[in-house]
Design an enzyme around this catalytic site. Structure first.
Site, PDB file in Angstrom:
ATOM      1  N   ASP A  13       0.815  -1.222   0.000  1.00  0.00           N
ATOM      2  CA  ASP A  13       0.000   0.000   0.000  1.00  0.00           C
ATOM      3  C   ASP A  13       0.842   1.263   0.000  1.00  0.00           C
ATOM      4  OD1 ASP A  13      -2.229  -1.682   0.132  1.00  0.00           O
ATOM      5  OD2 ASP A  13      -2.054  -1.803   2.305  1.00  0.00           O
ATOM      6  N   LYS A  16       1.852   1.946  -5.201  1.00  0.00           N
ATOM      7  CA  LYS A  16       2.406   1.359  -6.433  1.00  0.00           C
ATOM      8  C   LYS A  16       1.486   1.616  -7.627  1.00  0.00           C
ATOM      9  CE  LYS A  16       2.443  -2.670  -4.415  1.00  0.00           C
ATOM     10  NZ  LYS A  16       2.147  -2.347  -3.009  1.00  0.00           N
ATOM     11  N   ASN A  38      -5.503 -10.236  -3.566  1.00  0.00           N
ATOM     12  CA  ASN A  38      -5.145  -9.725  -2.237  1.00  0.00           C
ATOM     13  C   ASN A  38      -4.650  -8.277  -2.371  1.00  0.00           C
ATOM     14  OD1 ASN A  38      -2.938 -10.738  -3.645  1.00  0.00           O
ATOM     15  ND2 ASN A  38      -1.864 -11.501  -1.853  1.00  0.00           N
ATOM     16  N   GLY A  40      -4.585  -4.352  -3.604  1.00  0.00           N
ATOM     17  CA  GLY A  40      -5.583  -3.309  -3.825  1.00  0.00           C
ATOM     18  C   GLY A  40      -4.858  -2.034  -4.181  1.00  0.00           C
ATOM     19  N   HIS A  41      -5.077  -1.566  -5.401  1.00  0.00           N
ATOM     20  CA  HIS A  41      -4.414  -0.338  -5.843  1.00  0.00           C
ATOM     21  C   HIS A  41      -5.474   0.709  -6.135  1.00  0.00           C
ATOM     22  CE1 HIS A  41      -1.027  -2.968  -6.286  1.00  0.00           C
ATOM     23  NE2 HIS A  41      -1.580  -3.629  -7.272  1.00  0.00           N
ATOM     24  N   GLN A 223       1.838  -6.486  -3.441  1.00  0.00           N
ATOM     25  CA  GLN A 223       2.449  -6.592  -2.112  1.00  0.00           C
ATOM     26  C   GLN A 223       3.805  -5.866  -2.073  1.00  0.00           C
ATOM     27  OE1 GLN A 223       1.089  -9.741  -3.577  1.00  0.00           O
ATOM     28  NE2 GLN A 223      -0.719  -8.713  -2.836  1.00  0.00           N
ATOM     29  N   ARG A 304      -5.414   0.322   8.564  1.00  0.00           N
ATOM     30  CA  ARG A 304      -3.993  -0.070   8.488  1.00  0.00           C
ATOM     31  C   ARG A 304      -3.270   0.377   9.752  1.00  0.00           C
ATOM     32  NH1 ARG A 304      -3.731   2.269   2.380  1.00  0.00           N
ATOM     33  NH2 ARG A 304      -4.682   0.486   1.334  1.00  0.00           N
TER      34      ARG A 304
HETATM   35  P1  GDP Z   1      -0.672   0.155  -3.625  1.00  0.00           P
HETATM   36  O1  GDP Z   1      -1.318  -1.098  -3.111  1.00  0.00           O
HETATM   37  O2  GDP Z   1       0.788   0.199  -3.375  1.00  0.00           O
HETATM   38  O3  GDP Z   1      -1.041   0.428  -5.060  1.00  0.00           O
HETATM   39  O4  GDP Z   1      -1.284   1.353  -2.751  1.00  0.00           O
HETATM   40  P2  GDP Z   1      -2.827   1.587  -2.327  1.00  0.00           P
HETATM   41  O5  GDP Z   1      -3.575   2.091  -3.524  1.00  0.00           O
HETATM   42  O6  GDP Z   1      -3.374   0.403  -1.611  1.00  0.00           O
HETATM   43  O7  GDP Z   1      -2.653   2.721  -1.224  1.00  0.00           O
HETATM   44  C1  GDP Z   1      -2.103   3.958  -1.536  1.00  0.00           C
HETATM   45  C2  GDP Z   1      -3.155   5.058  -1.310  1.00  0.00           C
HETATM   46  O8  GDP Z   1      -2.506   6.306  -1.245  1.00  0.00           O
HETATM   47  C3  GDP Z   1      -4.170   5.190  -2.407  1.00  0.00           C
HETATM   48  O9  GDP Z   1      -5.405   5.527  -1.833  1.00  0.00           O
HETATM   49  C4  GDP Z   1      -3.645   6.335  -3.284  1.00  0.00           C
HETATM   50  O10 GDP Z   1      -4.671   7.050  -3.947  1.00  0.00           O
HETATM   51  C5  GDP Z   1      -2.999   7.190  -2.248  1.00  0.00           C
HETATM   52  N1  GDP Z   1      -1.820   7.941  -2.697  1.00  0.00           N
HETATM   53  C6  GDP Z   1      -0.821   7.553  -3.549  1.00  0.00           C
HETATM   54  N2  GDP Z   1       0.145   8.491  -3.612  1.00  0.00           N
HETATM   55  C7  GDP Z   1      -0.237   9.488  -2.771  1.00  0.00           C
HETATM   56  C8  GDP Z   1       0.354  10.719  -2.358  1.00  0.00           C
HETATM   57  O11 GDP Z   1       1.446  11.090  -2.784  1.00  0.00           O
HETATM   58  N3  GDP Z   1      -0.351  11.472  -1.438  1.00  0.00           N
HETATM   59  C9  GDP Z   1      -1.559  11.082  -0.936  1.00  0.00           C
HETATM   60  N4  GDP Z   1      -2.165  11.874  -0.033  1.00  0.00           N
HETATM   61  N5  GDP Z   1      -2.123   9.928  -1.301  1.00  0.00           N
HETATM   62  C10 GDP Z   1      -1.482   9.139  -2.186  1.00  0.00           C
HETATM   63  P1  IMO Z   2      -0.894  -4.331  -2.145  1.00  0.00           P
HETATM   64  O1  IMO Z   2      -0.531  -4.877  -3.497  1.00  0.00           O
HETATM   65  C1  IMO Z   2      -0.960  -4.823   2.200  1.00  0.00           C
HETATM   66  C2  IMO Z   2      -1.025  -8.969   3.698  1.00  0.00           C
HETATM   67  C3  IMO Z   2      -2.291  -9.422   4.408  1.00  0.00           C
HETATM   68  C4  IMO Z   2      -1.695 -10.429   5.389  1.00  0.00           C
HETATM   69  C5  IMO Z   2      -0.590 -11.085   4.557  1.00  0.00           C
HETATM   70  C6  IMO Z   2      -0.995 -12.400   3.928  1.00  0.00           C
HETATM   71  O2  IMO Z   2      -2.184  -3.562  -2.141  1.00  0.00           O
HETATM   72  O3  IMO Z   2       0.239  -3.605  -1.519  1.00  0.00           O
HETATM   73  P2  IMO Z   2      -2.564 -13.051   1.883  1.00  0.00           P
HETATM   74  O4  IMO Z   2      -4.045 -12.840   1.683  1.00  0.00           O
HETATM   75  O5  IMO Z   2      -1.710 -12.458   0.831  1.00  0.00           O
HETATM   76  O6  IMO Z   2      -2.226 -14.497   2.133  1.00  0.00           O
HETATM   77  O7  IMO Z   2      -2.240 -12.286   3.286  1.00  0.00           O
HETATM   78  O8  IMO Z   2      -0.247 -10.146   3.554  1.00  0.00           O
HETATM   79  N1  IMO Z   2      -1.269  -8.421   2.343  1.00  0.00           N
HETATM   80  C7  IMO Z   2      -1.199  -7.108   2.038  1.00  0.00           C
HETATM   81  N2  IMO Z   2      -1.000  -6.028   2.824  1.00  0.00           N
HETATM   82  N3  IMO Z   2      -1.077  -4.673   0.860  1.00  0.00           N
HETATM   83  C8  IMO Z   2      -1.254  -5.752   0.048  1.00  0.00           C
HETATM   84  O9  IMO Z   2      -1.240  -5.661  -1.287  1.00  0.00           O
HETATM   85  C9  IMO Z   2      -1.364  -7.037   0.642  1.00  0.00           C
HETATM   86  N4  IMO Z   2      -1.544  -8.291   0.154  1.00  0.00           N
HETATM   87  C10 IMO Z   2      -1.463  -9.113   1.207  1.00  0.00           C
HETATM   88  O10 IMO Z   2      -2.920  -8.344   5.083  1.00  0.00           O
HETATM   89  O11 IMO Z   2      -1.072  -9.759   6.460  1.00  0.00           O
HETATM   90 MG    MG Z   3      -2.803  -1.691  -1.778  1.00  0.00          MG
END
Ligand code: GDP
Ligand code: IMO
Ligand code: MG
Length: 428
Positions: A13, A16, A38, A40-41, A223, A304
């Protein structure tokens, strides 16, 4: 021509999805190489929010071909639900390619993920419950179902029967659950075969031809480094290879093609699920980061866990992935703090550790050694060059850069596609 790897530096998270989307217009192919739904972007374009789980973030860029590589595990219902959801919003998904060798998440994998977690009780991993671990276990055990199996009903039946003969013993005798029938698994999988067939190809061949033709290929991790099954905080990890090494095995692109490794590092740290987290905050500062950074899971909605920047982890990510460039995200979230702490090393039972401790118990006992930097109050979301950032925000980035040992090429200052400072080009 170059293959570029993009990974998460912490526990996921980091943003990416946004970083991939940002590079989308200069990239011809975006390949998801590990994990499944698993992940979530969240990507924000023109005020519209897109939550992607299984589809590579490149799907949002019309000139980019998204590829689901062989290292991914696919829940077919989720795949087609996600495709339909995007199509309804006017996004063309017809370019998507899927590897014939990717594994498929079945009903029994999802059920086993959930009942195993319940069985573990306080020793649970806190998985996303999507069947990820059991599906990778079947892959390694050589009892998995692959995408190509869906196109040979005879072989599929044999594989499902063999898998269920064992799984049903576990489900009924150990977990006291009902047995799953061969018919329900076959029906679940076969209903998608006709829709899936035109998407399937020999993706490693397609990617090799693309690289030969001079295309840019971005290999996007789900991840992150500390969730990697080999290099993460085992057993509190996911079940796939989320680091740069996994990009090659999960896509079929050889290591000699990779010219750059970009790691995404959040300006603070978050973690979902169980496991050690040295800089975790249980006070108002933790709540501040969660609220200001909207740190609630894209996949499960769980709050988180939040903590300060940990540069021991950053240095580890640099080493394990061979990072050439970092993107620091969410710097805007740190605005308004009196001081901004950076963890520079750990104290483990009175001994200073500058690098990740080898032993898991040491990591569990690690307490952070902080350096306190002065904060800033100015709104930075409108900054588009490094020089526009307040001096204290610049100092924060430069100190982190020094500690993690690779250059910071871009800085996120807000969730939108445009809210980014590009210091050095991410693509040559
Ligand atoms: P990922 O799993 O690595 O793709 O990240 P996630 O999408 O799960 O979580 C990142 C969150 O931060 C998302 O809600 C994005 O919209 C948000 N985000 C990404 N870059 C920035 C930033 O520079 N500033 C802020 N405030 N939010 C951001
Ligand atoms: P992104 O791509 C954050 C964590 C789960 C759990 C562990 C194992 O959005 O960064 P799983 O279901 O993969 O067997 O769970 O890994 N986990 C993540 N945490 N971001 C993710 O993906 C994750 N994918 C799995 O919360 O602790
Ligand atoms: Mg994510």
């Amino acid at each position: 021509m170059p293959a570029i790897v993009l990974v998460g530096a912490q526990w996921g998270d980091e943003g990416k999805g946004k970083a991939t989307d940002l590079m989308g217009s200069s990239v011809d192919y975006v390949v998801k190489f590990n994990g499944g739904n698993n992940a979530g972007h969240t990507v924000v374009i023109d005020g519209e929010k897109y939550a992607l789980h299984l589809l590579p973030s490149g799907i949002l860029t019309p000139t980019c071909t998204p590829v689901i590589g062989n290292g991914v595990v696919i829940d077919l219902e989720v795949l087609f639900r996600e495709i339909d959801g995007l199509e309804e919003r006017g996004i063309d998904t017809s370019r998507l390619l899927v590897s014939a060798n990717a594994h498929v998440i079945t009903l029994y994998n999802r059920v086993l993920d959930k009942v195993t977690e319940r069985f573990l009780g306080s020793r649970k991993i806190g998985t996303t419950g999507r069947g990820i671990g059991p599906t990778y276990a079947d892959k390694m055990n050589r009892t998995g179902i692959r995408v190509q199996d869906l196109f040979d009903e005879h072989i599929l039946l044999q594989k499902v029967e063999a898998a269920l003969a064992f799984k049903n013993q576990v489900l009924t005798k150990i977990y006291n659950r009902r047995a799953i029938t061969v018919d329900e698994v076959m029906a679940e999988l076969l209903q998608y075969a006709d829709r899936l067939r035109p998407l399937v190809s020999s993706t490693s061949e397609v990617l090799e031809a693309a690289l030969d033709a001079g295309s840019n290929v971005l290999l996007e991790a789900g991840q992150a480094t500390l969730l990697d099954v080999d290099h993460g905080t085992y057993p509190y990890v996911t079940s796939s290879s989320a680091t740069a090494g996994g990009a090659c095995t999960g896509s079929g692109i050889p290591p000699t093609r990779v010219t750059r490794v970009i790691a995404i590092l959040k300006a603070y740290t978050t973690r979902v699920g169980e496991g050690p987290f040295p800089t975790e905050l249980f006070d108002d500062h933790g709540e501040f980061l969660r609220k200001t950074g909207a740190e609630y899971g894209t996949t499960t909605g769980r709050p988180r866990r939040c903590g300060w920047m940990d540069t021991v982890i950053g240095r580890y990510a640099t080493r394990i992935n061979g990072v050439t460039d970092f993107v620091i995200t969410k710097l805007d979230v740190l605005t308004g703090l009196e001081t901004v702490p950076i963890c520079v090393a750990y104290d483990v039972d009175g001994v200073r550790h500058d690098e990740m401790p080898v032993n898991q118990s040491e990591f569990h006992h690690a307490t952070p050694i902080y350096e306190e930097l002065d904060g800033w109050w100015e709104d930075i979301t409108g900054c588009r060059s490094f020089d526009e950032l307040p001096a204290n925000a610049q100092a924060y980035v430069l100190r982190v850069e020094e500690l993690i040992g690779a250059r910071v090429s871009a800085i996120g200052v807000g969730p939108a596609r445009t809210e980014i400072i590009e210091r050095f080009p991410l693509l040559d």
